[in-house]
Design a protein around this motif. Structure first.
Motif, PDB file in Angstrom:
ATOM      1  N   ARG A 312     -15.016  -5.842  -2.244  1.00  0.00           N
ATOM      2  CA  ARG A 312     -14.852  -5.736  -3.480  1.00  0.00           C
ATOM      3  C   ARG A 312     -13.815  -4.576  -3.877  1.00  0.00           C
ATOM      4  NH1 ARG A 312     -20.753  -3.303  -5.032  1.00  0.00           N
ATOM      5  NH2 ARG A 312     -19.678  -3.354  -7.237  1.00  0.00           N
ATOM      6  N   ARG A 313     -12.383  -5.062  -3.125  1.00  0.00           N
ATOM      7  CA  ARG A 313     -11.197  -4.486  -3.442  1.00  0.00           C
ATOM      8  C   ARG A 313     -10.415  -5.325  -4.349  1.00  0.00           C
ATOM      9  NH1 ARG A 313     -10.242  -0.191   0.361  1.00  0.00           N
ATOM     10  NH2 ARG A 313     -11.875  -0.156   2.015  1.00  0.00           N
ATOM     11  N   HIS A 314      -9.323  -4.748  -5.053  1.00  0.00           N
ATOM     12  CA  HIS A 314      -8.277  -5.502  -5.647  1.00  0.00           C
ATOM     13  C   HIS A 314      -6.919  -5.120  -5.086  1.00  0.00           C
ATOM     14  CE1 HIS A 314     -10.785  -6.735  -9.227  1.00  0.00           C
ATOM     15  NE2 HIS A 314     -11.698  -6.329  -8.255  1.00  0.00           N
ATOM     16  N   PHE A 315      -6.754  -4.083  -4.130  1.00  0.00           N
ATOM     17  CA  PHE A 315      -5.505  -3.566  -3.986  1.00  0.00           C
ATOM     18  C   PHE A 315      -5.534  -3.424  -2.435  1.00  0.00           C
ATOM     19  CE2 PHE A 315      -2.633   0.025  -3.309  1.00  0.00           C
ATOM     20  CZ  PHE A 315      -1.708   0.048  -4.217  1.00  0.00           C
ATOM     21  N   GLY A 316      -4.111  -3.757  -1.770  1.00  0.00           N
ATOM     22  CA  GLY A 316      -4.134  -3.379  -0.337  1.00  0.00           C
ATOM     23  C   GLY A 316      -2.537  -3.274  -0.229  1.00  0.00           C
ATOM     24  N   LEU A 317      -2.216  -2.451   1.024  1.00  0.00           N
ATOM     25  CA  LEU A 317      -1.096  -1.923   1.380  1.00  0.00           C
ATOM     26  C   LEU A 317      -0.598  -2.574   2.408  1.00  0.00           C
ATOM     27  CD1 LEU A 317      -1.397   1.870   0.922  1.00  0.00           C
ATOM     28  CD2 LEU A 317       0.068   0.342  -0.354  1.00  0.00           C
ATOM     29  N   VAL A 318       0.482  -3.466   2.391  1.00  0.00           N
ATOM     30  CA  VAL A 318       0.981  -4.574   3.337  1.00  0.00           C
ATOM     31  C   VAL A 318       1.748  -3.646   4.503  1.00  0.00           C
ATOM     32  CG1 VAL A 318       2.101  -6.506   4.156  1.00  0.00           C
ATOM     33  CG2 VAL A 318       1.050  -6.031   1.771  1.00  0.00           C
ATOM     34  N   ILE A 319       1.341  -3.839   6.037  1.00  0.00           N
ATOM     35  CA  ILE A 319       2.245  -3.318   7.132  1.00  0.00           C
ATOM     36  C   ILE A 319       2.462  -4.250   7.982  1.00  0.00           C
ATOM     37  CG2 ILE A 319       0.934  -1.018   6.632  1.00  0.00           C
ATOM     38  CD1 ILE A 319      -1.026  -1.748   8.940  1.00  0.00           C
ATOM     39  N   ASP A 320       3.650  -3.698   8.828  1.00  0.00           N
ATOM     40  CA  ASP A 320       3.975  -4.726   9.864  1.00  0.00           C
ATOM     41  C   ASP A 320       3.231  -4.460  11.148  1.00  0.00           C
ATOM     42  OD1 ASP A 320       5.203  -2.303  11.013  1.00  0.00           O
ATOM     43  OD2 ASP A 320       7.342  -3.233  10.445  1.00  0.00           O
ATOM     44  N   GLU A 321       3.594  -4.994  12.235  1.00  0.00           N
ATOM     45  CA  GLU A 321       3.064  -4.781  13.429  1.00  0.00           C
ATOM     46  C   GLU A 321       3.003  -3.334  14.174  1.00  0.00           C
ATOM     47  OE1 GLU A 321       4.697  -6.783  16.770  1.00  0.00           O
ATOM     48  OE2 GLU A 321       6.475  -7.621  15.539  1.00  0.00           O
ATOM     49  N   TYR A 322       3.936  -2.498  13.425  1.00  0.00           N
ATOM     50  CA  TYR A 322       4.292  -1.319  14.017  1.00  0.00           C
ATOM     51  C   TYR A 322       3.670  -0.158  13.049  1.00  0.00           C
ATOM     52  CZ  TYR A 322       7.762  -3.593  16.807  1.00  0.00           C
ATOM     53  OH  TYR A 322       8.383  -4.671  17.633  1.00  0.00           O
ATOM     54  N   GLY A 323       2.912  -0.821  11.979  1.00  0.00           N
ATOM     55  CA  GLY A 323       2.140   0.205  11.140  1.00  0.00           C
ATOM     56  C   GLY A 323       3.123   0.615   9.835  1.00  0.00           C
ATOM     57  N   ALA A 324       4.361   0.147   9.726  1.00  0.00           N
ATOM     58  CA  ALA A 324       5.359   0.490   8.695  1.00  0.00           C
ATOM     59  C   ALA A 324       4.884   0.044   7.572  1.00  0.00           C
ATOM     60  CB  ALA A 324       6.723   0.174   9.301  1.00  0.00           C
ATOM     61  N   LEU A 325       5.151   0.643   6.492  1.00  0.00           N
ATOM     62  CA  LEU A 325       4.734  -0.001   5.231  1.00  0.00           C
ATOM     63  C   LEU A 325       5.590  -1.066   4.557  1.00  0.00           C
ATOM     64  CD1 LEU A 325       2.963   0.041   2.550  1.00  0.00           C
ATOM     65  CD2 LEU A 325       4.618   2.021   1.676  1.00  0.00           C
ATOM     66  N   LEU A 326       5.378  -2.002   4.139  1.00  0.00           N
ATOM     67  CA  LEU A 326       6.161  -3.347   3.767  1.00  0.00           C
ATOM     68  C   LEU A 326       6.191  -3.385   2.306  1.00  0.00           C
ATOM     69  CD1 LEU A 326       5.773  -5.872   6.440  1.00  0.00           C
ATOM     70  CD2 LEU A 326       7.553  -4.061   6.237  1.00  0.00           C
ATOM     71  N   GLY A 327       4.739  -3.319   1.725  1.00  0.00           N
ATOM     72  CA  GLY A 327       4.675  -3.498   0.264  1.00  0.00           C
ATOM     73  C   GLY A 327       3.280  -3.428  -0.161  1.00  0.00           C
ATOM     74  N   LEU A 328       2.934  -3.907  -1.099  1.00  0.00           N
ATOM     75  CA  LEU A 328       1.360  -4.045  -1.694  1.00  0.00           C
ATOM     76  C   LEU A 328       1.147  -5.411  -2.130  1.00  0.00           C
ATOM     77  CD1 LEU A 328       0.882  -3.956  -4.834  1.00  0.00           C
ATOM     78  CD2 LEU A 328       2.034  -1.676  -4.537  1.00  0.00           C
ATOM     79  N   ILE A 329      -0.170  -5.641  -2.211  1.00  0.00           N
ATOM     80  CA  ILE A 329      -0.618  -6.865  -2.763  1.00  0.00           C
ATOM     81  C   ILE A 329      -1.967  -6.715  -3.318  1.00  0.00           C
ATOM     82  CG2 ILE A 329      -1.905  -7.541  -0.625  1.00  0.00           C
ATOM     83  CD1 ILE A 329      -1.213 -10.468  -1.100  1.00  0.00           C
ATOM     84  N   THR A 330      -1.990  -7.312  -4.477  1.00  0.00           N
ATOM     85  CA  THR A 330      -3.401  -7.246  -5.109  1.00  0.00           C
ATOM     86  C   THR A 330      -4.098  -8.615  -5.256  1.00  0.00           C
ATOM     87  OG1 THR A 330      -2.443  -7.771  -7.208  1.00  0.00           O
ATOM     88  CG2 THR A 330      -2.282  -5.510  -6.726  1.00  0.00           C
ATOM     89  N   LEU A 331      -5.383  -8.577  -5.752  1.00  0.00           N
ATOM     90  CA  LEU A 331      -6.226  -9.811  -6.134  1.00  0.00           C
ATOM     91  C   LEU A 331      -5.384 -10.695  -7.102  1.00  0.00           C
ATOM     92  CD1 LEU A 331      -8.593 -11.543  -5.272  1.00  0.00           C
ATOM     93  CD2 LEU A 331      -9.870 -10.101  -7.136  1.00  0.00           C
ATOM     94  N   GLU A 332      -4.616  -9.907  -7.852  1.00  0.00           N
ATOM     95  CA  GLU A 332      -4.301 -10.507  -9.333  1.00  0.00           C
ATOM     96  C   GLU A 332      -2.855 -11.523  -8.696  1.00  0.00           C
ATOM     97  OE1 GLU A 332      -1.663  -8.991 -13.035  1.00  0.00           O
ATOM     98  OE2 GLU A 332      -3.751  -8.535 -12.783  1.00  0.00           O
ATOM     99  N   ASP A 333      -2.204 -10.757  -7.656  1.00  0.00           N
ATOM    100  CA  ASP A 333      -0.991 -11.498  -7.065  1.00  0.00           C
ATOM    101  C   ASP A 333      -1.324 -12.812  -6.560  1.00  0.00           C
ATOM    102  OD1 ASP A 333       0.591  -9.389  -7.716  1.00  0.00           O
ATOM    103  OD2 ASP A 333       0.334  -8.507  -5.814  1.00  0.00           O
ATOM    104  N   ILE A 334      -2.616 -12.784  -5.731  1.00  0.00           N
ATOM    105  CA  ILE A 334      -3.115 -14.025  -5.289  1.00  0.00           C
ATOM    106  C   ILE A 334      -3.573 -15.100  -6.069  1.00  0.00           C
ATOM    107  CG2 ILE A 334      -4.842 -14.928  -3.491  1.00  0.00           C
ATOM    108  CD1 ILE A 334      -4.978 -12.399  -2.147  1.00  0.00           C
TER     109      ILE A 334
END
Length: 432
Positions: A312-334
């Motif tokens: 029941r989430r709509h929002f996630g922060l995208v990270i790489d394999e080292y834990g660095a922030l790359l961006g964000l993604i939402t349910l609406e984006d998908i």
């Protein structure tokens, strides 16, 4: 002797006719089982059709099925031809061989090939359901012989440098459906929008969150150490309801502030203070911030959509394999990958990202995704090596081009219209 000859004649004739019927059965069965839609058979099987369920089961191994049917068909055809040759030779002498060849060719062509296959191709699912039970028995009986033939064929092919994998499908379901949609669109049966939606849904499992995420340089964030009134003003005036909050470093995300949670807490404090807005200075932002939800960059879109719905989430922060922030993604984006751009009353009217010039050239932002460009222009630029059009140009050029440079690849002419630092900000593209 005459009675014996008459008896032998009628027995042989009836045997030939029976073999022709068997040949027709094998030919029609092969066409019905290979031409039938597994989707339609699955729908019939779900409704209780045992024949459809059997057809589904035996078509799982098409190589064994076709091998068994061809083996049975060849056996009855060769036996029928042999009996006809013997019968016509006994009656007409040496000329009986040619006559038997002519007669059997016509009989096999009309009654054992064209007729049953025409019926099967016009009613493939019905025919497949009817022939599946006896064909299943034949496959079981002939499977040892077919297995030996398959092994022999693979050995012969290997001698010519051809290797086969029995577990590989000749055509994946994805490619089959995509091909059917492309054909339907080219024939005017399927609208472009419907094709794009269906293909978008099919592609979710083949694409990752990294491909559609909003890059970190474009994320609107909150410094949680800023004055509370400034943060409230930022949330109220933002077009987004959820804003990541950071402390000390923009990549150190400590929470996500939802404007509804924030306003609810502001209202509570103001009411308790008899309407004095100054009470918001006591607001503890971390108490209203939600725990950030991090998403690995390689997560497939279909899996991420399931995770959003399950949690029941709509929002996630995208990270790489080292834990660095790359961006964000939402349910609406998908969802937009399926249905196209979703806009509401708070979205600002954006200009058309594609500027069309008089000579047929288009001008776009280099950050435009290849997928969006393909959808808008009905093109087929490859997106395996890059997500954006600028990335594709850099990948093909193997360098970062200067403004004014021109490249030609994949049937298109690319001109770098503008460049800022190491980014290709504007591109002009024309089909060649």
């Amino acid at each position: 002797m005459m009675a014996s000859l008459d008896t032998a004649f009628w027995i042989t004739t009836l045997s030939i006719l029976g073999l022709l019927v068997l040949s027709a059965f094998f030919s029609g069965s092969e066409t019905a089982l290979t031409a039938s839609s597994r989707g339609k058979l699955r729908a019939q099987a779900d409704k209780g059709s045992l024949g459809a369920a059997t057809a589904l089961k035996i078509t799982e191994d098409n190589e064994r099925l076709i091998g068994s049917v061809l083996l049975g068909n060849n056996l009855v055809n060769i036996l029928a031809a042999s009996l006809a040759t013997a019968l016509f030779t006994r009656i007409f002498g040496d000329s009986g061989v040619a006559l038997a060849t002519l007669v059997m060719t016509l009989l096999v062509l009309v009654f054992a090939e064209v007729l049953p296959k025409t019926y099967a191709i016009t009613n493939p699912e019905v025919a497949a359901s009817r022939v599946a039970p006896p064909i299943r028995l034949i496959v079981l009986v002939l499977s040892p012989v077919v297995a030996a033939v398959r092994a022999l064929v693979r050995v012969i092919l290997r001698l010519f440098g051809v290797t086969t994998d029995p577990n590989d499908a000749i055509l994946s379901y994805h490619e089959e459906i995509a091909g059917a949609l492309a054909l339907g669109h080219s024939e005017g049966v399927v609208e472009k929008e419907d094709r794009d939606r269906l293909l978008g849904a099919l592609d979710l499992g083949h694409r990752t969150v990294e491909e559609i995420m909003l890059h970190r340089s474009q994320i609107e964030t909150i410094n949680i150490d800023d004055p509370v009134d400034e943060i409230i003003a930022q949330c109220v005036n933002s077009s987004h309801t959820r804003l990541p909050a950071w402390r000390d470093d923009p990549e150190n995300i400590v929470g996500v502030i939802h404007s509804r949670d924030l306003m609810r807490e502001v209202h509570r404090l103001v009411v308790e203070a008899d309407g004095k807005f100054a009470a918001v200075t006591r607001l503890d932002l971390m108490s209203v911030a939600r725990e950030p939800y991090f998403v690995p960059e390689t997560t497939p879109l279909d899996e991420q959509m399931r995770q959003f719905l399950t949690q029941r989430r709509h929002f996630g922060l995208v990270i790489d394999e080292y834990g660095a922030l790359l961006g964000l993604i939402t349910l609406e984006d998908i969802l937009e990958e399926i249905v196209g751009e979703i806009e509401d009353e708070h979205d600002e009217d954006a200009p058309d990202p594609i500027h069309r010039l008089s000579d047929g050239t288009i001008e776009i932002d280099g950050a435009m995704t290849i997928r969006d460009l393909n959808r808008a222009m009905d093109w087929n630029l490859p997106d395996e090596e890059a997500n954006t059009v600028a990335g594709l140009v850099i990948h093909e050029a193997q360098l970062i081009p200067e403004a004014g440079q021109i490249f030609r690849f994949h049937g298109f002419r690319f001109e770098v219209a503008d460049r800022a630092d190491n980014r290709l900000t504007r591109l002009r593209i024309r089909a060649m």
